[in-house]
Design an enzyme around this catalytic site. Structure first.
Site, PDB file in Angstrom:
ATOM      1  N   GLN A   1      -6.058  -3.619  10.409  1.00  0.00           N
ATOM      2  CA  GLN A   1      -4.987  -2.993  11.181  1.00  0.00           C
ATOM      3  C   GLN A   1      -5.450  -1.753  11.932  1.00  0.00           C
ATOM      4  OE1 GLN A   1      -0.890  -2.897   9.439  1.00  0.00           O
ATOM      5  NE2 GLN A   1      -1.919  -3.646   7.628  1.00  0.00           N
TER       6      GLN A   1
ATOM      7  N   LYS B   1       0.838  -1.208   0.000  1.00  0.00           N
ATOM      8  CA  LYS B   1       0.000   0.000   0.000  1.00  0.00           C
ATOM      9  C   LYS B   1       0.869   1.253   0.000  1.00  0.00           C
ATOM     10  CE  LYS B   1      -2.187  -1.113   3.752  1.00  0.00           C
ATOM     11  NZ  LYS B   1      -1.591  -2.417   3.983  1.00  0.00           N
ATOM     12  N   THR B   2       1.795   1.308   0.936  1.00  0.00           N
ATOM     13  CA  THR B   2       2.652   2.490   1.028  1.00  0.00           C
ATOM     14  C   THR B   2       3.522   2.604  -0.216  1.00  0.00           C
ATOM     15  OG1 THR B   2       2.627   2.203   3.421  1.00  0.00           O
ATOM     16  CG2 THR B   2       4.280   3.694   2.530  1.00  0.00           C
TER      17      THR B   2
ATOM     18  N   ASP C   1      -2.274   7.744   3.921  1.00  0.00           N
ATOM     19  CA  ASP C   1      -1.840   6.382   4.275  1.00  0.00           C
ATOM     20  C   ASP C   1      -2.450   6.015   5.628  1.00  0.00           C
ATOM     21  OD1 ASP C   1      -0.558   3.971   4.149  1.00  0.00           O
ATOM     22  OD2 ASP C   1       1.483   4.751   4.322  1.00  0.00           O
ATOM     23  N   GLU C   2      -2.530   4.739   5.930  1.00  0.00           N
ATOM     24  CA  GLU C   2      -3.085   4.263   7.206  1.00  0.00           C
ATOM     25  C   GLU C   2      -4.456   4.895   7.468  1.00  0.00           C
ATOM     26  OE1 GLU C   2      -1.498   1.960   8.753  1.00  0.00           O
ATOM     27  OE2 GLU C   2       0.648   2.198   8.357  1.00  0.00           O
TER      28      GLU C   2
ATOM     29  N   ARG D   1       4.702  -7.537  11.026  1.00  0.00           N
ATOM     30  CA  ARG D   1       5.910  -6.706  10.898  1.00  0.00           C
ATOM     31  C   ARG D   1       7.111  -7.548  10.502  1.00  0.00           C
ATOM     32  NH1 ARG D   1       3.762  -3.102   9.286  1.00  0.00           N
ATOM     33  NH2 ARG D   1       1.944  -4.425   9.463  1.00  0.00           N
TER      34      ARG D   1
HETATM   35  N1  LIG Z   1       5.470  -5.489  -6.410  1.00  0.00           N
HETATM   36  C1  LIG Z   1       6.387  -5.695  -5.455  1.00  0.00           C
HETATM   37  N2  LIG Z   1       7.461  -6.462  -5.678  1.00  0.00           N
HETATM   38  C2  LIG Z   1       8.374  -6.686  -4.727  1.00  0.00           C
HETATM   39  N3  LIG Z   1       8.317  -6.170  -3.479  1.00  0.00           N
HETATM   40  C3  LIG Z   1       7.267  -5.387  -3.180  1.00  0.00           C
HETATM   41  C4  LIG Z   1       6.245  -5.105  -4.140  1.00  0.00           C
HETATM   42  N4  LIG Z   1       5.335  -4.301  -3.542  1.00  0.00           N
HETATM   43  C5  LIG Z   1       5.764  -4.105  -2.273  1.00  0.00           C
HETATM   44  N5  LIG Z   1       6.929  -4.731  -2.049  1.00  0.00           N
HETATM   45  C6  LIG Z   1       7.688  -4.786  -0.790  1.00  0.00           C
HETATM   46  O1  LIG Z   1       6.839  -5.345   0.211  1.00  0.00           O
HETATM   47  C7  LIG Z   1       7.075  -4.765   1.472  1.00  0.00           C
HETATM   48  C8  LIG Z   1       5.790  -4.223   2.051  1.00  0.00           C
HETATM   49  O2  LIG Z   1       5.358  -3.107   1.313  1.00  0.00           O
HETATM   50  P1  LIG Z   1       4.604  -1.871   1.984  1.00  0.00           P
HETATM   51  O3  LIG Z   1       5.314  -1.437   3.205  1.00  0.00           O
HETATM   52  O4  LIG Z   1       4.369  -0.873   0.910  1.00  0.00           O
HETATM   53  O5  LIG Z   1       3.252  -2.598   2.374  1.00  0.00           O
HETATM   54  P2  LIG Z   1       1.992  -1.991   3.134  1.00  0.00           P
HETATM   55  O6  LIG Z   1       0.809  -2.564   2.477  1.00  0.00           O
HETATM   56  O7  LIG Z   1       2.087  -0.517   3.188  1.00  0.00           O
HETATM   57  O8  LIG Z   1       2.168  -2.640   4.566  1.00  0.00           O
HETATM   58  P3  LIG Z   1       1.507  -2.202   5.954  1.00  0.00           P
HETATM   59  O9  LIG Z   1       0.083  -2.649   5.894  1.00  0.00           O
HETATM   60  O10 LIG Z   1       2.266  -2.941   6.981  1.00  0.00           O
HETATM   61  O11 LIG Z   1       1.633  -0.707   6.047  1.00  0.00           O
HETATM   62  C9  LIG Z   1       8.116  -3.706   1.260  1.00  0.00           C
HETATM   63  O12 LIG Z   1       9.371  -4.249   1.622  1.00  0.00           O
HETATM   64  C10 LIG Z   1       8.040  -3.425  -0.218  1.00  0.00           C
HETATM   65  O13 LIG Z   1       9.272  -2.981  -0.732  1.00  0.00           O
HETATM   66 MG   LIG Z   2       2.125   0.804   4.850  1.00  0.00          MG
END
Ligand SMILES: Nc1ncnc2c1ncn2[C@@H]1O[C@H](COP(=O)(O)OP(=O)(O)OP(=O)(O)O)[C@@H](O)[C@H]1O
Ligand SMILES: [Mg+2]
Length: 744
Positions: free
Chosen positions: A256, A38-39, A225-226, A608
């Site tokens: 979350q 997402k981020t 975000d969040e 995490r």
């Molecule tokens: N398409 C992709 N290919 C490879 N790695 C990815 C891809 N998309 C995200 N990642 C990796 O996955 C991990 C999680 O990504 P991110 O932090 O953006 O997730 P999130 O959904 O924001 O998580 P959270 O819900 O914990 O905030 C990061 O290390 C990111 O670099």
């Molecule tokens: Mg995130």
């Protein structure tokens, strides 16, 4: 660059992620599980918008959860789009609002120098008001009043509305009365608390449509975000801003949501589609962060929550190690286990910064921190006793605050007699009364101290204090002094170090801290050059949330609460204290909604971890002055057993899933007033202690829990663990030695 070329840059992302990146126009809701990117999507979306030249960098507003996250976002965008990336508004809700209010706060009666009150200032103010109103603190504890005020502000309730809602409830009426005075005292002090920053910005938008329009025009693209943790007033703020262009993209995960108790509301996710007609929704289901085992564990736990939007994450990552559940004898042994595991890991080639230790309560950090220190493991504790919470630092910051805004009564009250200058509490009280009567600040009153007969005895001292402050203010405004020099002027003219040496314990440490603050100021001036004004510095410290002390660059392990860990990731994660009564915490165990929130917090914690997850628990735990003997947390039992690997002591406290919510026990001291047992029974193995023997089927009376029956006894060292079914209080686990219980 042609569009197709441009889009190629994002081909490392999966299809759904790319859709989210390219869908720039109109409202968009990205609802997706932990670690699904997402981020990452937010960052890439901003890069795409800028590269496509859809707007200027300063027309993008990206709101994230912590200043740290905002900084990271900016950094990643600057890497992707070197030109102008730094002009993006990437900030928390609070700093975004602070920025708007510094500029236009005068339209609703604040100066651009308004002060931000932190928790301690707020407490002090409420205490004062309770005293003024002759309210008993026992009936209306300061913390509770502040909670109620904060809740009201989350919902944008005015004191008058709160009073109306109170009906005939005396207590609630009193809170509303305090709230009213609290707001007017803040106003005269030209100050706001954290919640005000949002409320006042919304108020500003409502009262001054021209300003709202100005920002609506400015922010062509808005991202949050969040989003699951935004509350009502935050929601109002973004929806007002987005009303013109409607280009608002929010990303969140209902699983979350962990701040509901603070007013954050999942309803905002659900009502997004109502407010923003034609909103698109994109779901991301592939997790890129964790091993399959970790992800399955997280899925297992969260599937026990009802009322979910329901989604299952999958990953192509390796299966990975099993999750290690380690049982120790005590919290000290638990800490020792964590330290040893980190040392072993580092010996095997890991970095210290690969490890994060998460816990439910700050109070748990103490023993862990000690063990890490003793083992020589570089670490930082996020939260806990922060630098800016230390007495001497608060004093010096209060001086800076007063120089910035002398009408800040709380800070002025803090330093008016520190170091001692013969201005006693009574004088301050009198000045404060006069000020309240006139609707002015204390500073305005003591400036003319000789005018008021009540102050005549202290007039000379008060005037010389005013002269000190005026002199420092003059120095600040002259522009002849850097901030660091101004700081030295304060130290010099107040003789503060001498005061520490003569009046305080541990003066050396305190002086070190005073020096540390000086280095912070110097560093701030280096970083901000021309913008390094006093008010910017004060703003920076007031906005520093706990998480911001965490520097990912340095090679050190990190300790923090589960709440602070949101959005972060680490190769190895420990979650400490997975015991009933600790996590889930005792206060939440009786309420299904709160339990669900604890479970979401467990989900946040588990997700995490990238490669390895340790869950630790202790058979006995000394926490906040009490020893407790807790059962293993239900959350451990909710993880499919085939994913777990138990180490340390065997599961002595094995519990069945869903065991009575009140199954943990806090011992209340060892007073044993037991009658000697006469009915010794050799057939069922009896529990003997202090002359009392318990066996299955015995009827007992407990001082707190009332009548009950022994269901189970289990010898444990010198003591015996008893499972007692109480008529009213439910089943509890107690240690025979400590329980205030008699056989009947
Ligand atoms: N398409 C992709 N290919 C490879 N790695 C990815 C891809 N998309 C995200 N990642 C990796 O996955 C991990 C999680 O990504 P991110 O932090 O953006 O997730 P999130 O959904 O924001 O998580 P959270 O819900 O914990 O905030 C990061 O290390 C990111 O670099
Ligand atoms: Mg995130």
């Amino acid at each position: 660059m042609v569009q197709s070329e441009l889009k190629k840059q994002f081909s490392h992302m999966n299809n759904m992620q790319q859709q989210a990146v390219f869908c720039t126009e109109g409202p968009l809701l990205i609802l997706a599980g932990a670690g699904s990117g997402k981020t990452t999507v937010l960052v890439n979306r901003i890069a795409y918008i800028l590269q496509s030249e859809l707007c200027k960098p300063w027309q993008i507003l990206a709101i994230t959860f912590t200043n740290k996250a905002a900084g990271e976002l900016k950094e990643r965008i600057c890497n992707a789009v070197p030109e102008g990336g730094s002009d993006i508004w990437a900030a928390t809700f609070h700093s975004t609002c602070a920025r708007i209010l510094r500029r236009y706060g005068d339209r609703i009666g604040f100066t651009s120098h308004f002060t931000v009150y932190g928790t301690d200032d707020q407490k002090k103010l409420v205490k004062d008001i309770l005293k003024q109103l002759n309210y008993d603190e026992k009936m209306l504890p300061v913390k509770r009043v502040l909670n109620e005020i904060s809740k009201a502000k989350d919902e944008m309730l005015t004191p008058q509305e709160m009073l109306k809602r109170a009906g005939y409830d005396n207590l609630k009426q009193s809170v509303a009365k305090v709230y009213e005075i609290y707001q007017s005292r803040l106003k005269t002090a030209d100050a706001m608390d954290f919640d005000d920053m949002l409320c006042k910005t919304v108020e500003l938008f409502q009262k001054c449509p021209d300003i709202l329009e100005f920002y609506q025009n400015q922010f062509k693209y808005i991202m949050v975000d969040e989003y699951q943790d935004t509350n009502k007033v935050q929601y109002k703020f973004v929806s007002m801003l987005a009303a013109k262009y409607g280009n608002i993209c929010v990303v969140g995960d209902d699983d979350q949501s962990i701040y509901k108790f603070r007013g954050a509301t999942i309803e905002n996710i659900l009502s997004f589609e109502n407010t923003f007609k034609g909103a698109k929704m994109i779901r991301l289901e592939q997790n890129y962060r964790s091993t399959q085992n970790i992800l399955n564990a997280a899925n297992g736990v969260i599937s026990n929550n009802t009322m979910r939007k329901g989604k299952t994450l999958w990953t192509e990552n390796a299966v990975g190690d099993k999750i290690e559940v380690h049982t120790s004898d005590s919290e000290r042994d638990e800490a020792q286990f964590i330290a040893k595991t980190i040392l072993d890991g580092v010996a095997d080639g890991r970095k210290f910064s690969d490890f994060a230790i998460l816990y439910r309560m700050n109070a748990q950090s103490n023993s862990i921190e000690q063990a890490l220190s003793r083992s020589g493991i570089p670490h930082r504790v996020i939260g806990g006793r922060r630098f800016y919470d230390r007495e001497e630092i608060r004093d010096m910051v209060a001086y800076l605050q007063v120089i910035n805004n002398p009408h800040d009564d709380v800070r002025l009250g803090r330093i008016i007699n520190v170091p001692k200058r013969g201005i006693g509490a009574t004088t301050l009280e009198k000045a404060s009364e006069i000020a309240a009567g006139l609707g002015e600040s204390i500073y305005s009153v003591i400036k003319d101290a000789d005018v008021y007969p009540q102050l005549s005895r202290a007039a000379t001292k008060l005037k010389s204090f005013v002269a000190l402050i005026d002199g420092l203010m003059e120095a600040e405004q002259s522009g002849d002094y850097s901030l660091a020099e101004l700081y030295n002027l304060i130290l010099e003219h107040t003789d503060y170090e001498k005061y520490l040496k003569t009046e305080k314990d541990n003066p050396d440490v305190r002086i070190e801290n005073i020096e540390e603050l000086s280095s912070n100021i110097i560093k701030f001036e280096e970083d901000y050059a021309e913008e390094a004004s006093l008010s910017n510095f004060l703003e920076e410290i007031s906005l520093q949330t706990d998480i911001d002390n965490y520097d990912a660059e340095a090679d050190s392990s990190v300790m923090m609460t589960l709440h602070s860990a949101k959005g972060l990731e680490f190769p190895v994660v420990f979650i400490a204290g997975l015991e009933e009564g600790v996590f889930p915490s005792i206060a939440t165990m009786m309420n299904p909604d709160e339990l669900n929130e604890e479970r979401r917090l467990a989900y946040v914690g588990i997700t995490r971890a990238k490669e390895k997850l340790y869950i630790t628990k202790a058979k006995s735990r000394m926490l906040m002055g009490h020893t407790s003997y807790n059962k293993v947390s239900r959350f451990v039992n909710e993880i499919p057993p085939e994913l777990l690997n138990y180490t340390g002591e065997k599961k002595t406290f094995a519990s069945t899933n869903g065991f009575s919510a009140s199954s943990s026990h806090i011992s209340i001291g060892a007073g044993s007033k037991f009658t000697p047992n006469k009915s010794f029974n050799t057939f069922t193995k009896p529990a003997v202690k202090s002359g009392t023997v318990y066996k299955k089927g015995d009827c007992v009376f407990h001082k707190v829990f009332g009548k009950g029956m022994i269901m189970k006894t289990e010898k444990m060292g010198n003591d015996t663990m008893l499972e007692v079914a109480f008529d009213k209080a439910g089943t509890k686990t107690l240690m025979a030695n400590f329980s205030k219980m008699e056989k009947i």
